[in-house]
Design a protein around this motif. Sequence first.
Motif, PDB file in Angstrom:
ATOM      1  N   TYR A  16     -84.279 -16.106  72.114  1.00 44.71           N
ATOM      2  CA  TYR A  16     -83.455 -14.994  72.618  1.00 44.71           C
ATOM      3  C   TYR A  16     -84.210 -13.684  72.458  1.00 44.71           C
ATOM      4  CZ  TYR A  16     -79.838 -18.425  71.229  1.00 44.71           C
ATOM      5  OH  TYR A  16     -79.093 -19.542  71.032  1.00 44.71           O
ATOM      6  N   VAL A  53     -75.007 -19.786  78.539  1.00 47.13           N
ATOM      7  CA  VAL A  53     -75.569 -18.520  78.048  1.00 47.13           C
ATOM      8  C   VAL A  53     -74.451 -17.513  77.890  1.00 47.13           C
ATOM      9  CG1 VAL A  53     -77.192 -16.655  78.515  1.00 47.13           C
ATOM     10  CG2 VAL A  53     -77.735 -18.990  79.228  1.00 47.13           C
ATOM     11  N   SER A  54     -74.305 -17.035  76.682  1.00 41.50           N
ATOM     12  CA  SER A  54     -73.247 -16.059  76.406  1.00 41.50           C
ATOM     13  C   SER A  54     -73.858 -14.712  76.067  1.00 41.50           C
ATOM     14  CB  SER A  54     -72.381 -16.526  75.235  1.00 41.50           C
ATOM     15  OG  SER A  54     -71.499 -15.492  74.829  1.00 41.50           O
ATOM     16  N   ILE A  55     -73.152 -13.684  76.416  1.00 42.97           N
ATOM     17  CA  ILE A  55     -73.464 -12.335  75.972  1.00 42.97           C
ATOM     18  C   ILE A  55     -73.148 -12.271  74.479  1.00 42.97           C
ATOM     19  CG2 ILE A  55     -71.265 -11.113  76.202  1.00 42.97           C
ATOM     20  CD1 ILE A  55     -72.684  -9.266  78.247  1.00 42.97           C
ATOM     21  N   PHE A  68     -78.338 -11.944  74.587  1.00 43.42           N
ATOM     22  CA  PHE A  68     -77.828 -13.183  75.159  1.00 43.42           C
ATOM     23  C   PHE A  68     -78.316 -14.370  74.336  1.00 43.42           C
ATOM     24  CE2 PHE A  68     -78.395  -9.965  78.364  1.00 43.42           C
ATOM     25  CZ  PHE A  68     -77.153  -9.934  78.959  1.00 43.42           C
ATOM     26  N   GLY A  69     -77.517 -15.411  74.330  1.00 40.01           N
ATOM     27  CA  GLY A  69     -77.926 -16.614  73.630  1.00 40.01           C
ATOM     28  C   GLY A  69     -77.039 -17.775  74.039  1.00 40.01           C
ATOM     29  N   LEU A  70     -77.309 -18.930  73.461  1.00 34.57           N
ATOM     30  CA  LEU A  70     -76.600 -20.134  73.879  1.00 34.57           C
ATOM     31  C   LEU A  70     -75.319 -20.325  73.077  1.00 34.57           C
ATOM     32  CD1 LEU A  70     -79.526 -22.658  74.338  1.00 34.57           C
ATOM     33  CD2 LEU A  70     -78.490 -21.093  75.995  1.00 34.57           C
ATOM     34  N   ALA A  71     -74.210 -20.425  73.797  1.00 30.59           N
ATOM     35  CA  ALA A  71     -72.931 -20.658  73.143  1.00 30.59           C
ATOM     36  C   ALA A  71     -72.724 -22.153  72.930  1.00 30.59           C
ATOM     37  CB  ALA A  71     -71.795 -20.086  73.983  1.00 30.59           C
ATOM     38  N   PHE A 124     -71.180 -17.133  69.266  1.00 33.38           N
ATOM     39  CA  PHE A 124     -71.506 -18.283  70.109  1.00 33.38           C
ATOM     40  C   PHE A 124     -70.569 -19.474  69.918  1.00 33.38           C
ATOM     41  CE2 PHE A 124     -76.092 -16.601  70.195  1.00 33.38           C
ATOM     42  CZ  PHE A 124     -75.819 -15.813  71.291  1.00 33.38           C
ATOM     43  N   ALA A 128     -68.804 -15.245  75.895  1.00 35.61           N
ATOM     44  CA  ALA A 128     -68.570 -14.772  77.266  1.00 35.61           C
ATOM     45  C   ALA A 128     -69.744 -15.263  78.096  1.00 35.61           C
ATOM     46  CB  ALA A 128     -68.456 -13.258  77.313  1.00 35.61           C
ATOM     47  N   MET A 129     -69.491 -16.302  78.867  1.00 42.61           N
ATOM     48  CA  MET A 129     -70.558 -16.929  79.642  1.00 42.61           C
ATOM     49  C   MET A 129     -70.734 -16.298  81.015  1.00 42.61           C
ATOM     50  SD  MET A 129     -69.606 -18.965  77.169  1.00 42.61           S
ATOM     51  CE  MET A 129     -68.962 -20.607  76.922  1.00 42.61           C
TER      52      MET A 129
END
Lengths: 468, 468, 505, 505
Positions: free
Chosen positions: B111, B311-313, B324-327, D477, D484-485
């Motif tokens: 990230y 990908v989430s904010i 941003f990163g992986l949720a 996450f 928030a995707m």
Amino acid sequence: MTIEQRAHPWMALSAPGALQQMLDEIGVKDVAAVFEQIPADHYRKTPLDLPPALNSEIELKRDLVSKLRKNGDCETNLSFLGAGVWQHHVPAIVDEIVGRTEFATNVWGSYQSDHGRNQAWFEFSSQLGALLNLDVVQLPVYSWGCAIGHAIRMAARLTGRRKVLLPVLADPERLSVIRTYCQPSEMEDHIEVVTIATDPTSGRLSIADLKSKLGPDVAAVYFENPAYLGTIETGAAEIAGLARAAGAETIVGVDPLSLGVMMAPGDYGADIVTGPVQPLGVHMNCGGGVGGFIASRDEARYVHEYNGFLVSIAPTAEPGQIGFGLASSHQNSYGSREHGKDWTGNSTYLWAIAGAVYMSLLGPDGFREIGDLILSRARYAARLIGEVPGVKIVWPDTTFKEFIVNFDDTGKTVDAVNEALRARGIFGGKDISTEGHGLGQAALYCVTEVHSAADIRRLADALKEVCQ
Amino acid sequence: MTIEQRAHPWMALSAPGALQQMLDEIGVKDVAAVFEQIPADHYRKTPLDLPPALNSEIELKRDLVSKLRKNGDCETNLSFLGAGVWQHHVPAIVDEIVGRTEFATNVWGSYQSDHGRNQAWFEFSSQLGALLNLDVVQLPVYSWGCAIGHAIRMAARLTGRRKVLLPVLADPERLSVIRTYCQPSEMEDHIEVVTIATDPTSGRLSIADLKSKLGPDVAAVYFENPAYLGTIETGAAEIAGLARAAGAETIVGVDPLSLGVMMAPGDYGADIVTGPVQPLGVHMNCGGGVGGFIASRDEARYVHEYNGFLVSIAPTAEPGQIGFGLASSHQNSYGSREHGKDWTGNSTYLWAIAGAVYMSLLGPDGFREIGDLILSRARYAARLIGEVPGVKIVWPDTTFKEFIVNFDDTGKTVDAVNEALRARGIFGGKDISTEGHGLGQAALYCVTEVHSAADIRRLADALKEVCQ
Amino acid sequence: WDEPVIMELGRPGARGQLFPAPEPETGKAEIPAAMQRRDRPELPEITEFEAQRHYLHLSQMTLGMMGVSLFGTCTMKYNSKTAEAATLRPELAEVHPYQHPDTLQGVLEIIHDFDVILRSLSGMDQFVFQAGGGADAAYTMAALARAYWADRGELGERTEMVTSIQAHPCNPATAAAAGFTVVNLPLEENGYPSLDALKAAIGPKTALLMINNPDDMGIYNPEIREWVRLAKEAGALCFYDHANFNGVMSKLSARELGFDACMFMLHKTFGAPKAGGGPAVGAFGCSDALAPYLPAPVVVKQDGKYLLDDDRPKSLGKIREFWGNVPQVVKAYAWARAMGADGIAMASDISVVANNYMDKKLGEIPGLKISNPEIKSQRMEMTRWSLGPLAEETGVGTVDFANRMADFGIDPWWMSHEPWIVAEPFTPEAGELWSKQDIDLWIGVVAQIAREARETPELVKTAPHNQAIAQVDGSVFDDPEAWAMTWRAWQRKRGASGKAASGGV
Amino acid sequence: WDEPVIMELGRPGARGQLFPAPEPETGKAEIPAAMQRRDRPELPEITEFEAQRHYLHLSQMTLGMMGVSLFGTCTMKYNSKTAEAATLRPELAEVHPYQHPDTLQGVLEIIHDFDVILRSLSGMDQFVFQAGGGADAAYTMAALARAYWADRGELGERTEMVTSIQAHPCNPATAAAAGFTVVNLPLEENGYPSLDALKAAIGPKTALLMINNPDDMGIYNPEIREWVRLAKEAGALCFYDHANFNGVMSKLSARELGFDACMFMLHKTFGAPKAGGGPAVGAFGCSDALAPYLPAPVVVKQDGKYLLDDDRPKSLGKIREFWGNVPQVVKAYAWARAMGADGIAMASDISVVANNYMDKKLGEIPGLKISNPEIKSQRMEMTRWSLGPLAEETGVGTVDFANRMADFGIDPWWMSHEPWIVAEPFTPEAGELWSKQDIDLWIGVVAQIAREARETPELVKTAPHNQAIAQVDGSVFDDPEAWAMTWRAWQRKRGASGKAASGGV
């Protein structure tokens, strides 16, 4: 003053209402008001008559591609054309770098904002200097012919003389540019162009004729190595010596791709060196890939006569750090208008970046390899073509990548031969029959690293058929 | 363990002596010594038998280009092939961005190091979400078929049921992938695929048949809109309502290019939405441009069933800044191995960047325009082709960009028609005669924004000739 | 990136590009002994990846319009990647200009079609694209004037070129290099030379007039028709340097104003990328009367086929080899087609409106002064401004601003061509590309630096602070002992210091 | 660049791409009313230049191997631009897979030629390229095993897949998704599972064995031949996951070791760019005996012509639509041709030598510990290391290191696949691309961060400090209320805050 229905993708302010917002801020009532300076009777009366707009990328692309596809090209066909633009391999990395939007952009920034570009430019000059064994290399001018023109004018200013000697076997294209630079004879500062005869046994410069024409009025001797018709000038050092003795500058034109195997001009006494940039990683681009370099020893008398951009290394405010900028820039026409050294402007600086990348990819071994390869294949081609009945190679075994093929004994014109080759997917050499060199029905063939031995055999076989 | 004479341009340590220097530092005598772990009898006995190396770029390029030139392509020819890969216009900017070495590189960073890529990914999901009217969009999986496969397995896990209903008029290519994902019937976790009949007057789903098959054992109803054979499913909301009433998930497949003019699936009750990524700025690439998206509402029960990268904010250490990163990444197979949700790995994430650029270029108006354009031209094509004697359009005026052309009354097979078209530089529609849909000698034609009205007339004229 | 010079990279024997060995059947050939190279050129030895990575780093260390650039006189435009991609195709990139015209029909068609477009925009009768830039087009004019006067036997008498002191330096410089004596007209308070001065300058020695309009101050000379009339009355040729075409395109016709010839810069006005200084194209057009003197070849259409007309006995000869930077011509053609007549008219509207918006906003920043402040009219598509008052107050000048702007991701502004008619000049030009957001951002940065000039002048004077390198010390640039235009020269002048610092070649 | 999200850019009505209006003769068509879209999708409205500039900024904010990346398990290679350029040509980019094979001869020839190359490298009899990555190739194996056992009528009994706990997660995950029960073998002290454990796991329920060798620790299982023999004795299929092929290419033949099938990752070992996560290709090859079960179509050569063989009644069906990521196959073919047999052998030599050099140097940094330290042999082409001792001493772990590395222009290292067998793992792999200078630079950065961990641990734990953004707070996450995707979700969850901050759409 029309308003389009849809915003145009290349104009942010074409979005609905955007322009009105600005007019309101300015405080004028309409677009016409900002054009108040133009007198009414200056406005054009003839309406613009342009073809329909291709606003959409899809239509634009289709128009461009469908037109360009009407061309034949040297990838689909096998081409042996050279003579000022040569088919060489362009490494993919070169295309990548010169295509980067940071480089292929409108902007010309400052030393500060565009450090990377300035460094790349410096690396072009540095690497070319290593090939030439010279310490000063200017960023390229428009073309090789223009480079020679500027170099001759430099020599005229340096010596105060107004005559240049150059080989009678000159490329008419470059020669025409040179004559333009030398001004018509009616003008006060006209530089007289005098040709030197050829040694008929070798195609090289006649030393005797050179000696007879050298005198205290000669500003410069110009010759190319290899020459226009491909011959290698083995007497280069002698020519330079004679010129020097007569107080004239020696200007040489070289093919940079030959310099892995041919002596550097700095090593045989050249004062000013010119050459084409296109072989250094630039596509032929239908002739739109040309550029010309000018180089010399690092002496103030030479440096002070350059017309364009000389990128120098320089310290920065941070100790130990280096940056780059333009040396001696006051002397160019931006700085001195009509009192400057000739003129400069936008030139072909993107090709300096191409050249920097290209030279860095080859390195010393690559230049040696490509030189050997071109030489071997060109000689092989000359040998094979020379075996075609009725076809003769003029001055064999003296050339680098180009050589003269004479068709007199086949009873065919070059034009007819080339037409027959074209029908076979081959572009024959440049027709030089009409150039007044007295070489008969002759064509200048160019063989480079892109031509495999099999390609060359394909040519020779086709010539055999065609010349029967 | 051979040593080459020349260093290889792709291996820095192939420079003479470089490897020896390392061996000296390690303190072993030769290269063989570092392979000490491999038992002697494991070494291969058969020597490598590879074609000669093309070390030089010039040979490599020639090999690639001369081979690829043996292809016919859809730029030189006029093509009406679709069915899973479609010829759409790819804006030049998309090619530029996905070709940037920073993106088209081996590296998958963090990230932190790759903020730009992560943002571009997020923008893909965000823009696609705006088209779908859905809040969760996963980065694309391998293909649309794979996306459907994963979605069906999600539904099975969500409902604990093991049956999926889908239209009998399914693309055999996607259906075969779906069957792979549903496992053979011998296996314990097999998901049964049951087809729903077609309304023979419209090509749409038979609601009656759907109702008869919906029951408490159905995990999901899957349908496409537009469907495989181009028809628009006007009963979408009713289908979704029936599925919901039966406790099943509604999975929809959509063409993202239709969403400027067609209702967003989020608006007619779809629970999980899939679709192809290739239309969003990816070249056909001989089928190597495919990718598939999966989207849903933002509910934890759905989010917790995704197999890949979401990908989430996220906030950063700097107040007000976002990254941003992986949720919910623990649930994928990297985090949970065989206990993860299906599996993931390298996918088609470069096409997410292509899609992000593409969607940003079009905007709301562009999507509307392209939808209108495709629709108008496809209907025009159907009309013109339908006028060719003996040729019939099956289910006219119900389609988006694809439609079925039946040749039964011409007495010719699709194969024969296509061969004759090919001789005229036209690639006819996909032959669907052998797919068991009972549509006779029929082809699926695809018309998009790349086909001008003149192209369509050219096709119609050619068909007239061919079908006589 | 702290990027070394390429000469410092690599290791002996590394290769970035291999070439095949000559095939065995070709045999071994050698350069004649006298001409053989014996030393090994001192080039870097690196891998393909290292070359790529190095030059990618350098590209990333180049701002290159990644932010906002309102670089005046150069008309920053969007450079279409669609057009760029088309020119990179082998159908153009791998084409040789000496191919038989039958195999050049596509490119000749585009050149011809574009010629026709430029004819409509200018009223001229024939365009050529041989000139490698705007300056080279000015040189073309000067060379054409020589051929014209020589053809009339008057070249000995027609020795002068008349222009204004505000004209681009390339006009006097090329005319001088072509052999003419330059007559510069001074400016009056209204921003342009007086008719009286013109009348005094023009006469039987005048070979040609070279003039732009509007000028870089944004001032339009309303007497230009009269200028042309007077010059032609004296027999002189009149050349319209259309460098500042953006504000008047679709509004004016050079031919209707009486000019004999004009030039357009395709790398500026017509959206081809200038690429940091070329390849560029100065499209040169003239009337039928002057067409015989054009440099050869000229692309003509005959019976539906396109030809290269080389048989032009009165031609001035060649300005440059071949027929020009063809890919740039194709890009310019693409620009004109993508814009269309309506788009071109709108672009001109936008560029003039946006400039006047900028003028309004810049006028609100204390210490900035517009050129020719007595002129209250709306300016054309760019305006020369002065930092004079601010510089007097703070000591911070236009060079300092340019350096500092880079810190905000803003390309440095264009100051002014020589001579600097106003103190500490700068010349913004918006063109049609930029959004209001971009322009407001740019003005905001100027306002911010103006504040800094008062509050923290040292910050501005020592800028940049977040670029790849610190401020360059230009003192070496005019010192023959210190300048170094190549690594060879640097090594010689600085000894081994640079080399040692980076680990050596 | 402080780059907004694209949804924040632009202005109403701005356009980045126009489409032609339908020609008048086409008439106007409409979507059936029930299916018409009525709302306007909330997409950005920007110009072409703004889209370009935005995504160029994002590319510049991506490190992307512009520095040094020794990312283990992924085998960082040079991605040839020559090959890339070839695949962008219309002759491949604009080709449809349903074209008649007569018009696909070029691409089919390349696929076939590459198939033959892989056959030589592996000893297998047929390769297919349908799998979209390494994991998908593993899935192909599992699906093929299903078809194989179903064909024998034993799929009901053969329900287990045996692998090692150190195998890549994709092996157990795909086998499980395909319906098999996964049997994981634990590791012994020597770094690989014992033969006893294998014997206990294998039996009449075993459908297949999926295993890589060497593993990510750099350990080669010397008993692998015996493994295969035992598994096949039990009737199971044996699949060689050749993810770690780089160190053994040219040295081993999967078939000679007894394996029935194997896979290569073209986007790693064969120099096609992985592009940050695909398009990728898992090339899957198997013996003649298994070939009937391969996914269709298979490219075959017949009488000098290339065909797509779709008539394979025993085929497992399709893993994915069409025949694979063809451009990546072309690039991999190009890599193999450019390297040649000698080059491939040398690359394997270099990658193993370079890794052992790294091991030597890393071993000199206090606080770092090699995995399985009792093994004194030279490792294969990568080695798993542990920051365990350093983390215990300083609290600085492998994630902190990865974050900090970016500050030095070094791509973060690969830590480890799950499960983490050693504490605070990292896994460098040099491959054949990098120079000694690059490797030394990389090791120097690791040593530097190790020093910082002791001296200024907070500096490391709060890294990065000179990247585009500060350290991401990952707490959202796993929080359904906060993740928030999409921008829609973000707007909904965070209210108007983000929007207002940037000026709104």
